[in-house]
Design a protein around this motif. Structure first.
Motif, PDB file in Angstrom:
ATOM      1  N   ALA A  92      -1.538 -23.394  16.178  1.00  7.85           N
ATOM      2  CA  ALA A  92      -0.305 -24.030  15.171  1.00  7.85           C
ATOM      3  C   ALA A  92      -1.388 -24.363  13.942  1.00  7.85           C
ATOM      4  O   ALA A  92      -0.768 -24.127  12.905  1.00  7.85           O
ATOM      5  N   LEU A  93      -2.545 -25.133  14.343  1.00  9.91           N
ATOM      6  CA  LEU A  93      -3.408 -25.365  13.156  1.00  9.91           C
ATOM      7  C   LEU A  93      -3.688 -24.157  12.208  1.00  9.91           C
ATOM      8  O   LEU A  93      -3.616 -24.126  11.113  1.00  9.91           O
ATOM      9  N   GLY A  94      -4.187 -23.023  13.003  1.00  2.23           N
ATOM     10  CA  GLY A  94      -4.368 -21.845  11.996  1.00  2.23           C
ATOM     11  C   GLY A  94      -3.406 -21.326  11.432  1.00  2.23           C
ATOM     12  O   GLY A  94      -3.514 -20.722  10.264  1.00  2.23           O
ATOM     13  N   GLU A  95      -2.258 -21.069  11.932  1.00  2.00           N
ATOM     14  CA  GLU A  95      -1.142 -20.680  11.122  1.00  2.00           C
ATOM     15  C   GLU A  95      -0.538 -21.436   9.907  1.00  2.00           C
ATOM     16  O   GLU A  95      -0.504 -20.899   8.786  1.00  2.00           O
ATOM     17  N   ALA A  96      -0.771 -22.649  10.159  1.00  2.00           N
ATOM     18  CA  ALA A  96      -0.383 -23.508   9.018  1.00  2.00           C
ATOM     19  C   ALA A  96      -1.197 -23.693   7.902  1.00  2.00           C
ATOM     20  O   ALA A  96      -1.104 -23.472   6.749  1.00  2.00           O
ATOM     21  N   TYR A  97      -2.726 -23.615   8.375  1.00  2.00           N
ATOM     22  CA  TYR A  97      -3.787 -23.528   7.353  1.00  2.00           C
ATOM     23  C   TYR A  97      -3.763 -22.191   6.705  1.00  2.00           C
ATOM     24  O   TYR A  97      -4.100 -21.980   5.236  1.00  2.00           O
ATOM     25  N   GLU A  98      -3.527 -21.156   7.350  1.00  2.00           N
ATOM     26  CA  GLU A  98      -3.262 -19.528   6.500  1.00  2.00           C
ATOM     27  C   GLU A  98      -2.515 -19.768   5.557  1.00  2.00           C
ATOM     28  O   GLU A  98      -2.562 -19.231   4.408  1.00  2.00           O
ATOM     29  N   THR A  99      -1.297 -20.356   5.704  1.00  2.00           N
ATOM     30  CA  THR A  99      -0.209 -20.649   4.841  1.00  2.00           C
ATOM     31  C   THR A  99      -0.653 -20.967   3.608  1.00  2.00           C
ATOM     32  O   THR A  99      -0.289 -20.568   2.650  1.00  2.00           O
ATOM     33  N   LEU A 100      -1.337 -22.133   3.657  1.00  2.00           N
ATOM     34  CA  LEU A 100      -1.641 -22.856   2.629  1.00  2.00           C
ATOM     35  C   LEU A 100      -2.919 -22.441   1.747  1.00  2.00           C
ATOM     36  O   LEU A 100      -3.217 -22.518   0.786  1.00  2.00           O
ATOM     37  N   ASN A 101      -3.574 -21.467   2.625  1.00  2.00           N
ATOM     38  CA  ASN A 101      -5.051 -21.006   2.112  1.00  2.00           C
ATOM     39  C   ASN A 101      -4.644 -19.757   1.327  1.00  2.00           C
ATOM     40  O   ASN A 101      -5.606 -19.014   0.833  1.00  2.00           O
ATOM     41  N   ARG A 102      -3.502 -19.289   1.732  1.00  2.00           N
ATOM     42  CA  ARG A 102      -3.128 -17.775   0.731  1.00  2.00           C
ATOM     43  C   ARG A 102      -3.183 -18.019  -0.669  1.00  2.00           C
ATOM     44  O   ARG A 102      -3.790 -17.038  -1.451  1.00  2.00           O
ATOM     45  N   GLN A 103      -2.835 -18.962  -1.257  1.00  2.00           N
ATOM     46  CA  GLN A 103      -2.710 -18.979  -2.765  1.00  2.00           C
ATOM     47  C   GLN A 103      -3.283 -20.634  -2.913  1.00  2.00           C
ATOM     48  O   GLN A 103      -2.791 -21.549  -3.019  1.00  2.00           O
ATOM     49  N   THR A 104      -4.706 -20.512  -3.552  1.00  2.00           N
ATOM     50  CA  THR A 104      -5.396 -21.708  -3.726  1.00  2.00           C
ATOM     51  C   THR A 104      -5.984 -21.775  -5.271  1.00  2.00           C
ATOM     52  O   THR A 104      -5.833 -20.681  -5.967  1.00  2.00           O
ATOM     53  N   PHE A 105      -6.124 -23.072  -5.752  1.00  2.00           N
ATOM     54  CA  PHE A 105      -6.764 -23.088  -6.949  1.00  2.00           C
ATOM     55  C   PHE A 105      -7.968 -23.546  -6.878  1.00  2.00           C
ATOM     56  O   PHE A 105      -8.142 -24.684  -6.464  1.00  2.00           O
ATOM     57  N   GLU A 106      -9.240 -23.013  -7.269  1.00  2.00           N
ATOM     58  CA  GLU A 106     -10.619 -23.127  -7.369  1.00  2.00           C
ATOM     59  C   GLU A 106     -10.938 -23.227  -8.712  1.00  2.00           C
ATOM     60  O   GLU A 106     -10.834 -22.431  -9.428  1.00  2.00           O
ATOM     61  N   PRO A 107     -11.237 -24.710  -8.854  1.00  2.00           N
ATOM     62  CA  PRO A 107     -11.914 -24.771 -10.393  1.00  2.00           C
ATOM     63  C   PRO A 107     -12.881 -23.938 -10.862  1.00  2.00           C
ATOM     64  O   PRO A 107     -14.062 -24.032  -9.986  1.00  2.00           O
ATOM     65  N   GLU A 108     -12.973 -23.487 -11.783  1.00  2.00           N
ATOM     66  CA  GLU A 108     -14.152 -22.730 -12.505  1.00  2.00           C
ATOM     67  C   GLU A 108     -14.855 -23.697 -13.307  1.00  2.00           C
ATOM     68  O   GLU A 108     -16.223 -23.395 -13.372  1.00  2.00           O
ATOM     69  N   TYR A 109     -14.438 -24.844 -13.699  1.00  2.00           N
ATOM     70  CA  TYR A 109     -15.031 -25.774 -14.384  1.00  2.00           C
ATOM     71  C   TYR A 109     -14.704 -27.177 -13.917  1.00  2.00           C
ATOM     72  O   TYR A 109     -13.128 -27.338 -14.150  1.00  2.00           O
ATOM     73  N   PHE A 110     -15.377 -27.973 -13.802  1.00  2.00           N
ATOM     74  CA  PHE A 110     -14.779 -29.396 -13.271  1.00  2.00           C
ATOM     75  C   PHE A 110     -15.769 -30.742 -13.868  1.00  2.00           C
ATOM     76  O   PHE A 110     -16.940 -30.462 -13.708  1.00  2.00           O
ATOM     77  N   SER A 111     -15.119 -31.405 -14.444  1.00  2.00           N
ATOM     78  CA  SER A 111     -15.768 -32.744 -14.656  1.00  2.00           C
ATOM     79  C   SER A 111     -14.860 -33.890 -14.474  1.00  2.00           C
ATOM     80  O   SER A 111     -13.435 -33.669 -14.007  1.00  2.00           O
ATOM     81  N   ASP A 112     -15.148 -35.166 -14.563  1.00  2.00           N
ATOM     82  CA  ASP A 112     -13.970 -36.368 -14.485  1.00  2.00           C
ATOM     83  C   ASP A 112     -12.975 -36.126 -15.100  1.00  2.00           C
ATOM     84  O   ASP A 112     -11.997 -36.780 -14.681  1.00  2.00           O
ATOM     85  N   THR A 113     -12.991 -35.668 -16.566  1.00  2.00           N
ATOM     86  CA  THR A 113     -11.854 -35.735 -17.179  1.00  2.00           C
ATOM     87  C   THR A 113     -11.324 -34.213 -17.690  1.00  2.00           C
ATOM     88  O   THR A 113     -10.272 -34.214 -18.373  1.00  2.00           O
ATOM     89  N   LYS A 114     -11.713 -33.227 -17.208  1.00  2.00           N
ATOM     90  CA  LYS A 114     -11.362 -31.909 -17.505  1.00  2.00           C
ATOM     91  C   LYS A 114     -11.533 -30.921 -16.411  1.00  2.00           C
ATOM     92  O   LYS A 114     -12.850 -30.963 -15.581  1.00  2.00           O
ATOM     93  N   ILE A 115     -10.503 -30.072 -16.009  1.00  2.00           N
ATOM     94  CA  ILE A 115     -10.671 -29.208 -14.740  1.00  2.00           C
ATOM     95  C   ILE A 115      -9.922 -27.874 -15.308  1.00  2.00           C
ATOM     96  O   ILE A 115      -8.982 -27.894 -16.056  1.00  2.00           O
ATOM     97  N   ARG A 116     -10.667 -26.989 -15.213  1.00  2.00           N
ATOM     98  CA  ARG A 116     -10.124 -25.415 -15.637  1.00  2.00           C
ATOM     99  C   ARG A 116     -10.284 -24.599 -14.354  1.00  2.00           C
ATOM    100  O   ARG A 116     -11.270 -24.355 -13.738  1.00  2.00           O
ATOM    101  N   GLY A 117      -9.340 -23.585 -14.201  1.00  2.00           N
ATOM    102  CA  GLY A 117      -9.460 -22.665 -13.248  1.00  2.00           C
ATOM    103  C   GLY A 117      -8.190 -21.774 -13.540  1.00  2.00           C
ATOM    104  O   GLY A 117      -7.321 -22.004 -14.006  1.00  2.00           O
ATOM    105  N   LYS A 118      -8.118 -20.702 -12.475  1.00  2.00           N
ATOM    106  CA  LYS A 118      -7.144 -19.561 -12.375  1.00  2.00           C
ATOM    107  C   LYS A 118      -6.522 -19.411 -10.960  1.00  2.00           C
ATOM    108  O   LYS A 118      -7.317 -20.112 -10.048  1.00  2.00           O
ATOM    109  N   ILE A 119      -5.356 -19.207 -10.893  1.00  2.00           N
ATOM    110  CA  ILE A 119      -4.653 -18.806  -9.491  1.00  2.00           C
ATOM    111  C   ILE A 119      -3.738 -17.820  -9.670  1.00  2.00           C
ATOM    112  O   ILE A 119      -2.918 -17.775 -10.806  1.00  2.00           O
ATOM    113  N   ARG A 120      -3.766 -17.099  -8.590  1.00  2.00           N
ATOM    114  CA  ARG A 120      -2.785 -15.889  -8.467  1.00  2.00           C
ATOM    115  C   ARG A 120      -1.811 -16.090  -7.613  1.00  2.00           C
ATOM    116  O   ARG A 120      -1.731 -16.618  -6.503  1.00  2.00           O
ATOM    117  N   VAL A 121      -0.411 -16.225  -8.182  1.00  2.00           N
ATOM    118  CA  VAL A 121       0.751 -16.659  -7.560  1.00  2.00           C
ATOM    119  C   VAL A 121       1.561 -15.485  -6.943  1.00  2.00           C
ATOM    120  O   VAL A 121       2.060 -14.663  -7.943  1.00  2.00           O
TER     121      VAL A 121
END
Length: 817
Positions: A705-734
């Motif tokens: 059950a953990l694997g099934e739920a995790y795969e659902t959440l992991n299909r579309q994720t937002f990984e920051p390409e730039y990260f600081s305390d006050t600015k975050i930038r990245g792309k996501i495919r929906v």
């Protein structure tokens, strides 16, 4: 006089620290209560930001993310804290210790300054009473609360400024000192403002002026009080906004009146060697010297002091007595909130009042008669005898009453000798009073103040953990991830070790996150939330990628070893998500978690994420209880969790063979992460409170059950390409429209841009940032600016500008005249 008033309490404090083996004279430190759990980590975070030029607006090293301006205003705004930039990185504890000692000395100096100005005199008695102000019962109880001490230093200066505002029409000292107090710590400044208003009323009616003059004085007080408030607006407004998200937001005025305790028990808190109180039963810390009590009684019997003045002062004292024991006045004094422990936070003002009256009795001692001293002694001894029958011995011991009586007798004999004796006798009596006072304040503060803990134990993991974190960072490609601990020192360890986490203890904590944690079976409360109780799915949603442990036995299907040095181990969680993940638009309404049902909520969540089975299933018939030990008999390999029904045990220990896990703060109620076990293992659960049956219910984690739920959440994720305390930038495919959930608390200050256009975001589960996204590829950009900072800065500049304009105009007017 001022130097003596400064160095006397400093030397006493240092002598006590040396006696208690405080570093560098031993291996102890004075970290205590919030200084241990909050101030040391927050000071470390401020130091890191100053030394590395990082943003002072926001920090991801405090909880899931925290506004730093409001945290600075609440905990760190003392002007002296900027010297942290000069502090060696491993000596923040010593920096705070030195600051406390300096501020204790400054308290003595500022009180002597007030006495010198108010009575137009300089003598050793002002220094002695300044020492009692600096080392009072209030300081013994709260010296560790370093953020309050600036206001204690400034209070006598503010009150002298208020006096010359009324009497001499001089406004600068009052306005500037009150403004600095408000900036340093607005909370204690509220109490100073209340006292200032009451004292102004006394001065206003005692000052002989015509009607027009009184109206002008009233306007002058109102104007410069307002300007002082405006000067502090740059921190007050952001702090007020962020506090609106916390467990301290709003207030509910008491519906009825209540008295906490009787007057005799309350006044007994004046006695020598009374144990300081920091709990929730409202007892104030009132000790300010036994000789002070004698002098205050002599003040009201002194023939050279106006009876009208005495009446007003005795009413002021009675008002304080009523304030300490009355729930409504207690509520008002504490900023329209009831304090959560640390009671009587305004008692330093009462102590200041008593010490001022005591000095006036000494200053006009020629107005006291010999029989006055005898009467004062009889009154004190009679009160102590009454205390022996009325007061709870747990609050004031017989030993304390006895020593107080002996000290009173000693001071009385010396005062008596001074009245009757020759010039040489008077000098000898004065020197003996000084010596007795110094010994008294030293003994009382040594017995009741400066609790110490092991500095070695607090710092022993610093080098190991920081070294392992650097090793992990060198292997990491991700711009952002979080780290957690299985055995933490404090809930703010992330600030100590400089990593991002999902745990916090702060009065400014977002209460929505705490509520969400509790629904997920994790530890959460009014001013804290913690990773404790997390399941792999919770952990993944919070982007916790690594776990620090002292145990070499934590490898399992959930995590692998990433780094170790034989002392500490860092494990990589196999189920982890980046900062953001997508859910369907109606996910929150379909899930609808319920308060107090963590297992239901977790199982319901995985169903909503596409799992066909429950995440946690109970192990029926697997437990036995004997001799205060709950045993779980494992029949199949699996990862186990447990709920417990009896929450009276704060510490629970889980053991199996050489493996041991110790869970603290279990009275908060959270899911116990027992670990991975094999068939045939016997897990033993014990507690330190000798609870016969913790009512343990074990559950096994369903990895499918953990694997099934995790795969659902992991299909579309937002990984920051730039990260600081006050600015975050990245792309996501929906691939399908829904909501992007970021594990960042949703608070005013975050601005979200999708494909270059500012987007209105909502709140997921009353806690996290939720961004609606349509199908396709999107560029996400987030920026942060502390809410209310620009407005507050503008108001502060207006306040400074108006004050400066009036000052220049007055100087020009006086020159023309």
């Amino acid at each position: 006089m001022h130097l003596l008033a400064f160095f006397l309490p400093v030397c006493i404090s240092l002598a006590i620290m040396i006696h208690n083996d405080v570093f560098p004279f031993g291996e102890n430190c004075i970290l205590h209560i919030d200084m241990y759990h909050q101030y040391a980590p927050f000071f470390t975070e401020l130091m890191d930001k100053l030394k590395h030029g990082e943003s002072l607006l926001y920090s991801f090293q405090i909880g899931l993310g925290s506004d730093f301006v409001s945290l600075f205003a609440y905990y760190l705004a003392s002007p002296l804290n900027w010297f942290l930039i000069l502090c060696p990185k491993d000596y923040v504890i010593e920096f705070m210790t030195i600051l406390i000692v300096i501020k204790i000395g400054l308290c003595g100096g500022s009180f002597a300054f007030y006495i010198g100005k108010h009575f137009h005199t300089q003598d050793y008695m002002a220094s002695l009473l300044g020492c009692f102000y600096a080392l009072s019962g209030y300081m013994a109880a709260y010296s560790w609360d370093i953020m309050w001490l600036d206001c204690l230093v400034l209070a006598p200066v503010i009150f002298w400024g208020l006096e010359i505002l009324v009497k001499e029409k001089k406004t600068g000292l009052y306005c500037i000192s009150l403004g600095i107090a408000i900036l340093s710590n607005f909370y204690i400044a509220i109490m100073i403002c209340i006292y200032s208003f009451l004292y102004f009323l006394i001065l206003f009616f005692e000052e002989k002026e015509n009607f027009r003059g009184k109206i002008i004085t009233l306007g002058r007080f109102a104007l410069y009080s307002l300007l002082a408030g405006l000067m502090g607006a740059v921190l007050i407004i952001p702090e007020a906004i962020i506090l609106s998200y916390s467990g301290s937001s709003g207030f509910s005025f008491p519906e009825g009146m209540e008295m906490y305790f009787d007057l005799v028990s309350q006044l007994a808190r004046h006695c020598f060697e009374v144990e300081v109180y920091t709990g929730r039963d409202h007892w104030p810390n009132l000790y300010c010297g036994v000789g002070t009590l004698l002098l205050v009684i002599l003040y009201f019997m002194n023939g050279k002091i106006s009876w009208k003045k005495k009446v007003v002062r005795v009413l002021f004292i009675i008002f304080f007595w009523f304030s300490f024991s009355n729930n409504i006045l207690d509520f008002i004094w504490h900023g329209f909130h009831f304090p959560d422990s640390l009671p009587g936070r305004q008692s330093f003002l009462y102590i200041f009042l008593l010490l001022t009256l005591a000095y006036e009795a000494y200053h006009k001692r020629e107005g006291s008669e010999t029989y006055h001293v005898l009467f004062a002694l009889a009154l004190i001894w009679g009160f102590l005898a009454l205390c022996a029958f009325v007061v709870n011995v747990g609050m004031v011991t017989a030993e304390s009453l006895l020593f107080t009586g002996v000290l009173a007798g000693g001071y009385g004999a010396l005062f008596f000798l001074w009245h009757l004796g020759k010039k040489e006798w008077k000098k000898a009596a004065s020197l003996t009073v000084a010596a007795l006072a110094v010994m008294e304040v030293y003994a009382n503060f040594s017995l009741t103040g400066f609790d110490v803990t092991s500095r070695t134990a607090y710092t022993k993991n610093w080098d190991s953990v920081k070294g392992l974190l650097r090793e992990v960072e060198s292997m990491e490609a991700s711009q952002f991830y979080r780290v957690e601990e299985m055995e933490r020192l404090t809930k703010n360890d992330a600030a100590l070790y400089n990593y991002s986490s999902s745990t916090i203890f702060s009065s400014l904590m977002n209460i929505g996150v705490g509520n969400f944690y509790r629904k997920m079976g994790m530890e959460g409360g009014k001013n804290f939330y913690s990773y404790s109780g997390s399941t792999p799915l919770n952990s993944a949603m919070l982007s916790v990628k690594y776990l620090i442990s002292k145990s070499p036995y934590e490898t399992s299907p959930l995590r692998t070893l990433a780094a170790e040095d034989g002392e500490n181990y860092i494990y990589r969680n196999l189920y982890t998500l980046p900062l953001g993940f997508m859910v369907e638009e109606d996910f929150e309404s379909l899930w609808a978690p319920q308060k107090g049902s963590p297992i239901y909520n977790l199982n319901r969540m995985v169903y909503c994420l596409g799992a066909k089975e429950e995440l946690l299933t109970p192990l029926s018939g697997a437990t036995t209880v004997e001799d205060q030990t709950t045993k779980i008999h494992v029949k199949e390999d699996g990862y186990l969790y447990a709920l417990y029904g009896d929450k009276s045990a704060p510490v629970i220990t889980v053991a199996c063979g050489e493996r041991t896990r110790r869970f603290t703060k279990c009275d908060h109620g959270y899911l116990l992460d027992l670990g991975w076990f094999q068939a045939g293992d016997t897990v033993e659960i014990t507690n330190t409170s000798k609870v016969e049956d913790l009512q343990v219910t074990p559950y096994v984690l369903n990895l499918y059950a953990l694997g099934e739920a995790y795969e659902t959440l992991n299909r579309q994720t937002f990984e920051p390409e730039y990260f600081s305390d006050t600015k975050i930038r990245g792309k996501i495919r929906v691939d399908w429209p829904g909501n992007l959930i970021l594990s960042i608390p949703k608070e005013a200050g975050w601005r979200v841009y999708v494909d270059g256009e500012e987007t209105e975001c909502s709140t997921f589960m009353e806690s996290f940032i939720e961004i609606p996204l349509s199908e396709g590829e999107h560029e996400i950009f987030l920026s942060y600016r502390t809410p209310g900072l620009i407005l507050g800065a503008g108001l502060s500049l207006c306040g400074i500008g108006i004050f400066g304009g009036i000052f220049i105009w007055k100087k020009k007017y006086e020159k023309e005249r």
